[in-house]
Enzyme design. Structure first.
Site, PDB file in Angstrom:
ATOM      1  N   ALA B  11      43.675  31.955  53.789  1.00  0.00           N
ATOM      2  CA  ALA B  11      43.836  30.468  53.178  1.00  0.00           C
ATOM      3  C   ALA B  11      43.493  30.739  51.828  1.00  0.00           C
ATOM      4  O   ALA B  11      42.887  29.768  51.363  1.00  0.00           O
ATOM      5  CB  ALA B  11      43.326  29.405  53.984  1.00  0.00           C
ATOM      6  N   GLY B  12      43.533  31.805  51.259  1.00  0.00           N
ATOM      7  CA  GLY B  12      43.163  31.662  49.780  1.00  0.00           C
ATOM      8  C   GLY B  12      44.142  31.291  48.755  1.00  0.00           C
ATOM      9  O   GLY B  12      45.227  30.648  49.381  1.00  0.00           O
ATOM     10  N   ALA B  14      47.207  32.895  47.763  1.00  0.00           N
ATOM     11  CA  ALA B  14      48.367  33.396  47.889  1.00  0.00           C
ATOM     12  C   ALA B  14      48.797  32.436  49.181  1.00  0.00           C
ATOM     13  O   ALA B  14      50.066  32.093  49.166  1.00  0.00           O
ATOM     14  CB  ALA B  14      48.451  34.822  48.172  1.00  0.00           C
ATOM     15  N   GLY B  15      48.157  32.474  50.243  1.00  0.00           N
ATOM     16  CA  GLY B  15      48.317  31.721  51.415  1.00  0.00           C
ATOM     17  C   GLY B  15      48.467  30.314  51.195  1.00  0.00           C
ATOM     18  O   GLY B  15      49.713  29.779  51.689  1.00  0.00           O
ATOM     19  N   PHE B 114      40.207  38.706  27.376  1.00  0.00           N
ATOM     20  CA  PHE B 114      39.969  39.511  28.394  1.00  0.00           C
ATOM     21  C   PHE B 114      40.231  41.076  28.143  1.00  0.00           C
ATOM     22  O   PHE B 114      41.249  41.230  27.392  1.00  0.00           O
ATOM     23  CB  PHE B 114      40.601  39.033  29.654  1.00  0.00           C
ATOM     24  N   ASP B 210      41.333  43.182  57.468  1.00  0.00           N
ATOM     25  CA  ASP B 210      41.876  42.748  58.508  1.00  0.00           C
ATOM     26  C   ASP B 210      43.219  42.676  58.725  1.00  0.00           C
ATOM     27  O   ASP B 210      44.121  43.065  59.469  1.00  0.00           O
ATOM     28  CB  ASP B 210      41.350  41.512  59.058  1.00  0.00           C
ATOM     29  N   GLN B 229      39.317  49.407  42.734  1.00  0.00           N
ATOM     30  CA  GLN B 229      38.933  49.075  41.192  1.00  0.00           C
ATOM     31  C   GLN B 229      37.369  48.812  41.296  1.00  0.00           C
ATOM     32  O   GLN B 229      36.904  48.233  42.133  1.00  0.00           O
ATOM     33  CB  GLN B 229      39.356  47.625  40.693  1.00  0.00           C
ATOM     34  N   HIS B 231      34.464  46.975  39.066  1.00  0.00           N
ATOM     35  CA  HIS B 231      34.252  46.144  37.938  1.00  0.00           C
ATOM     36  C   HIS B 231      32.982  46.439  37.424  1.00  0.00           C
ATOM     37  O   HIS B 231      31.850  46.988  37.915  1.00  0.00           O
ATOM     38  CB  HIS B 231      34.156  44.955  38.738  1.00  0.00           C
ATOM     39  N   LEU B 241      29.385  39.692  41.300  1.00  0.00           N
ATOM     40  CA  LEU B 241      30.313  39.718  39.837  1.00  0.00           C
ATOM     41  C   LEU B 241      29.512  38.807  38.849  1.00  0.00           C
ATOM     42  O   LEU B 241      29.133  38.033  38.969  1.00  0.00           O
ATOM     43  CB  LEU B 241      31.577  39.145  40.406  1.00  0.00           C
ATOM     44  N   GLU B 244      33.808  38.939  33.634  1.00  0.00           N
ATOM     45  CA  GLU B 244      34.357  39.920  32.381  1.00  0.00           C
ATOM     46  C   GLU B 244      34.481  38.764  31.351  1.00  0.00           C
ATOM     47  O   GLU B 244      34.329  39.185  30.006  1.00  0.00           O
ATOM     48  CB  GLU B 244      35.725  40.285  32.730  1.00  0.00           C
ATOM     49  N   ARG B 275      39.230  47.706  32.899  1.00  0.00           N
ATOM     50  CA  ARG B 275      38.015  47.855  33.583  1.00  0.00           C
ATOM     51  C   ARG B 275      37.708  49.177  33.895  1.00  0.00           C
ATOM     52  O   ARG B 275      36.518  49.861  34.099  1.00  0.00           O
ATOM     53  CB  ARG B 275      38.100  47.021  35.027  1.00  0.00           C
ATOM     54  N   HIS B 342      35.451  46.108  43.610  1.00  0.00           N
ATOM     55  CA  HIS B 342      35.877  44.755  43.165  1.00  0.00           C
ATOM     56  C   HIS B 342      37.032  44.433  43.638  1.00  0.00           C
ATOM     57  O   HIS B 342      37.503  43.353  44.453  1.00  0.00           O
ATOM     58  CB  HIS B 342      35.761  44.629  41.785  1.00  0.00           C
ATOM     59  N   GLU B 373      46.038  39.929  47.149  1.00  0.00           N
ATOM     60  CA  GLU B 373      45.161  41.095  46.937  1.00  0.00           C
ATOM     61  C   GLU B 373      45.762  42.262  48.188  1.00  0.00           C
ATOM     62  O   GLU B 373      45.800  43.342  48.046  1.00  0.00           O
ATOM     63  CB  GLU B 373      43.846  40.914  47.274  1.00  0.00           C
ATOM     64  N   ARG B 384      44.215  47.162  37.867  1.00  0.00           N
ATOM     65  CA  ARG B 384      44.190  45.877  37.629  1.00  0.00           C
ATOM     66  C   ARG B 384      43.518  45.446  36.396  1.00  0.00           C
ATOM     67  O   ARG B 384      42.424  45.860  35.954  1.00  0.00           O
ATOM     68  CB  ARG B 384      43.997  44.716  38.677  1.00  0.00           C
ATOM     69  N   LEU B 390      44.338  36.502  39.989  1.00  0.00           N
ATOM     70  CA  LEU B 390      44.695  35.090  40.454  1.00  0.00           C
ATOM     71  C   LEU B 390      46.118  34.630  39.781  1.00  0.00           C
ATOM     72  O   LEU B 390      46.669  34.066  40.882  1.00  0.00           O
ATOM     73  CB  LEU B 390      43.759  34.079  39.436  1.00  0.00           C
TER      74      LEU B 390
END
Lengths: 328, 571
Positions: B11-12, B14-15, B114, B210, B229, B231, B241, B244, B275, B342, B373, B384, B390
């Site tokens: 449920a991030g 993407a989901g 960035f 998972d 990656q 960071h 974190l 950046e 990075r 990261h 991800e 990346r 994001l």
């Protein structure tokens, strides 16, 4: 270094009738957070210790728990800072049903968010090909509320929720403020009217626990104050809470000393708050009045005159000038 | 058995973005091991890339070129083209949904510099952009609450995959300990990355791979697992974190001699090189004795010259993190940092419409999708660029939703043997609970993380990889005798942690296997013994899968090159 006593609340419904404190001893590693310590206890002393955690950088809001009686994010707390006389007490958050040890049922909390229509209601009549424009100043009005991480620390320590579980609660009100003041939202009045109802913004008692416990800039108490200001600005005052505030202003800001000016007229305020023509409301406060008289706590019929009436008047004049300035 | 048209795991960003696309049109369920607002997308700080061209001229084509170059030419260019062209509309939609973005003088979404991006392209909400985006989508899920069923705090155990199609999942309701089958016509994984196997990591405790391991156990391949990656700015010893954006806003990196050492590594972009380059530069400074501190093992990020006001407005969160975790206020002092694991470039191989591949030839699994991800589409290739994650999660979450809607026309629930699925999952858990056990999960986990950070980190070589592989075998062996004290059913986090550790032990070996085979240096995979990029032999994606005997099999598939031929990467 001496070992610290960790008194951790334990509860397993399969075994215990009520929660109890279990003592663990642990040497706090240099720079360890409280979450680091609880993890060490779980991973090296008792694998059954149960709690939530995830990001360990104060952004996911999972690990709020009561530390020495008040809600905090365990991951954001340096363990050494909360040791009192060699011990730290860790308990589950308040105002939520217990599941096990430090894990509570969060459904009432998330349900409260649901009640305030927690999403943008844009003005459908305007079509934006690109992003909707919003000034930096308008962004600043919603920035603080938007930092809420839904850790429920405010909910845990809210004194109103303790006596009235129907109260919307600090986080939901902060979430609501974020939309009431969002220049892109089209339902400002509808939101304020809803939030003005019983269980809403006027039920907060300003104890400030929420703002004290909040680990971000969301600080619900201040958002609730902004909501109340918005209610007044939009003249949504047909409710006890708003009338109560108006009654205060009328009484203390009154110009005639002796019948309220310069101080609270406690005979006037309750009646004004429920509304002069609200018969049910007035009847509902009569028993309180009667009990006050029986116990000798009723205010004098004619209030006395305060010494520094002139100073109170001066404060109100400045306040009114400020309001005019603010309205511009 | 529970039944839905679509089950989304994770449920991030993407989901939830996919769920929003499907809500009201089909019966959709979202399964997450944490409440949605706890998802790790919320930890992303600096920004989300889109060529909105608010602060300067910019274009999706330029964004594409920067991303291809940043990927060290391992990214699939057709997918990258889609991502960068979808970016402005996707971000505009997020804004229309109510996302709180910082604004420029004209009231448009503010954008900042960035690493690796040639234009100020990062749309941001102070330094909590992921949080702002995640909460926007979570807000929307309340709007569609009647249309989306949430299974919060349900832990994914298995993917049900049979005869070329995905048919649902097996999951545990953590509150009751019950194991349930969720039967679906289509399954989408948005289960996040796998950076938790490292000692120094920015990842949440939840990021234990998972989803990718459920796919792998079901017999599906994983792609480019060796590309992890690092960071450049994780808080010293914590790995937490430090965005950046701190460099995007003008922060300096200083070594122990207080030199801006990036001049020697990336003269034109300095601290804003990609990075992989900055992390290697830092590690080289440390390895060559120019680190800071008593053990010369860290680097500084210096923000003092930005001034109090700018720090408080643009970087409030990282200032607070450094105060809370290291007691350093960046207004007055530089912050000790080091490279931190990261982001997982590798993951479940998927098409640009998020359909999962079952082999290196491009065979599509019916009804199985991956985004964010956990997927390898591959828009990030070997490295990346900051702010592209994001974007990836949002763009492909959205595309996955649309793709699934198309698929559902005419799709049906394929049969599932519920009892057998539950029995298999139950057995895996009972084996952990009831096998005579002596080994501490904590020791195994610590040794794993130590081995991965030391030997499979920023710099790799044959000996170190072999040592890590040997250690992994030993740890996997010891894990068969791991001790789980908690035999309870209600909210048994110890059993969940054991299952997560099993996943970490399994995928770490896949990272190592890919890294051992890849005898070149590309992006985040830097071999000291093979220091250059080898386009002749290695311009290809690793596909790792379990052979019939369970042994690790490596196959490869070509990179999709459309517009940009590989060049030497200079910054």
């Amino acid at each position: 270094m001496a070992k610290t006593k960790f008194l951790v609340s334990r509860y397993d419904a399969a075994r215990d009738t009520k929660p109890y404190l279990q003592e663990f001893r642990l040497e706090i590693p240099q720079g360890a957070t409280l979450l680091d310590c609880i993890n060490l206890i779980k991973w090296t002393q008792d694998g059954t210790l149960t709690y939530r955690m995830s990001c360990r950088s104060a952004i996911c809001g999972s690990c709020s728990m009561k530390v020495n009686g008040h809600a905090r994010l365990a991951c954001k707390t340096q363990a050494a800072d909360v040791v009192i006389d060699g011990a730290v007490t860790i308990e589950p958050m308040g105002n939520l049903p217990l599941i096990r040890d430090l894990a509570v049922d969060l459904e009432p909390f998330f349900d409260s968010i649901d009640r305030v229509k927690p999403y943008l209601v844009p003005d459908e009549s305007r079509q934006w090909k690109r992003e909707m424009l919003q000034s930096h100043d308008d962004y600043r009005k919603i920035e603080d509320a938007s930092t809420c991480i839904m850790c429920a620390s405010c909910w845990s320590d809210c004194n109103v929720l303790e006596v009235d579980p129907r109260f919307l609660g600090p986080a939901a009100l902060a979430k609501a403020q974020r939309f009431v003041h969002d220049s892109r939202d089209s339902d400002t009045i509808g939101r304020i009217e809803f939030l003005s109802r019983v269980t809403g913004m006027w039920d907060c008692t300003h104890c400030a626990e929420c703002a004290t416990r909040c680990p971000t800039d969301a600080k619900p108490l201040f958002r609730i104050k902004e909501l109340r200001t918005a209610a007044m600005t939009h003249k949504i005052t047909n409710n006890n809470g708003a009338r109560h505030v108006l009654a205060f202003r009328e009484s203390v800001g009154g110009t005639v000393p002796g019948i309220g000016g310069g101080m609270l007229n406690e005979n006037y305020i309750p009646v004004r708050s429920v509304g002069f023509f609200n018969l049910d409301g007035i009847l509902s406060i009569i028993p309180v009045g009667v009990r006050m008289i029986i116990r000798g706590k009723n205010p004098p019929i004619l209030p006395h005159i305060i010494d520094k009436f002139g100073e109170v008047r001066a404060m109100f004049r400045r306040f009114n000038d400020y309001r005019k300035e603010y309205r511009k | 058995m529970r039944k839905h048209d679509v089950v989304i795991v994770g449920a991030g960003l993407a989901g939830l973005r996919a769920a929003l696309e499907l809500a009201g049109k089909v019966d959709v369920a979202v399964v997450s091991k944490v409440y949605p607002s706890r998802s790790h997308s919320g930890a992303a700080q600096g920004g989300v890339a889109a060529a909105m061209a608010n602060e300067s001229d910019d274009s999706p084509e330029l964004h594409m070129y920067d991303t291809v170059k940043g990927s060290d030419y391992l990214g699939d260019q057709d997918a990258i083209e889609i991502m960068t062209h979808d970016a402005p509309i996707t971000i505009t939609e997020m804004e229309h949904l109510g996302c709180v973005f910082s604004r420029d003088a004209e009231g448009r979404i503010a954008q900042r510099e960035f690493g690796g991006h040639s234009k100020p392209r990062a749309c941001y909400a102070a330094d909590r952009t992921g949080h702002a985006m995640l909460h926007t989508l979570y807000e929307q899920s309340f709007k569609y609450k009647k249309d989306i069923t949430f299974y919060n705090e349900w832990y994914l155990l298995d993917l049900i995959y049979q005869d070329g199609s995905a048919r649902g999942i097996v999951a545990m309701d953590m509150k009751t300990g019950d194991i349930e089958v969720i039967h679906a016509k289509a399954v989408l994984f948005g289960t996040g990355g796998y950076g938790r196997a490292y000692k120094i990591t920015s990842n949440a405790f939840a990021n234990t791979g998972d989803g990718i391991m459920a796919a792998y156990r079901a017999g599906l391949p994983l792609e480019d697992m060796e590309f992890v990656q690092f960071h450049p700015t994780g808080l010293y010893q914590q790995g937490i974190l430090m965005s950046e954006a701190a460099r995007g806003e003008g922060g300096y990196l200083l070594n122990g001699n207080m030199e801006r050492f990036m001049e020697r590594y990336a003269k034109s972009r300095m601290e804003l090189a990609p990075r992989d380059i900055v992390s290697r530069a830092e590690q080289s400074e440390i390895n060559e004795g120019r680190g800071a501190g008593p053990n010369k093992d860290y680097i500084y990020i210096d923000l003092r010259h930005l001034g109090r006001e700018k720090i408080l407005e643009k970087l409030p969160q990282i200032r607070q993190l450094a105060i809370d975790f290291l007691g350093v206020d960046c207004i007055d002092n530089p912050i000790p940092i080091q490279p931190t694991a990261h982001y997982s470039m590798g993951g479940i191989p998927a098409s640009k419409d998020c359909e999962v591949y079952s082999d290196e030839k491009g065979t599509i699994v019916k009804g199985f999708y991956a985004a964010g991800e956990c997927s390898c589409i591959s828009v990030h290739g070997a490295n990346r660029l900051g702010t592209n994650s994001l974007l990836d999660a949002t763009v492909f979450g959205r595309r996955a939703g649309k793709s699934i809607l198309n698929y559902l026309v005419g799709a049906k629930h394929e049969p599932v043997n519920e009892a057998e699925e539950k029995r298999k999952a139950r057995k895996r858990i009972d084996d952990l609970l009831y096998t005579p056990s002596t080994e501490s999960a904590n020791n195994i986990r610590n040794e794993l993380k130590e081995a991965m950070t030391t030997n499979v980190g920023v710099y790799r070589d044959k000996e170190r990889l072999a040592a890590a592989h040997k250690k992994l075998k030993e740890l996997q062996q010891r894990f068969t005798k791991v001790r789980v004290e908690d035999k309870g059913k209600v909210f048994n986090t110890e059993i969940i942690e054991a299952l997560e550790l099993a996943n970490m032990l399994a995928y770490s070996e896949l990272i190592i296997a890919g890294a051992e085979a890849r005898t070149e240096s590309r992006g985040a995979h830097a071999r000291v013994d093979y220091p250059t990029r080898d386009d002749v032999n290695w311009m290809k994606h690793t596909m790792v899968s379990a052979g019939a005997d369970g042994a690790i099999q490596l196959k490869y598939k070509p990179v999709v090159v459309t517009k940009h031929q590989p060049e030497e990467r200079k910054y």
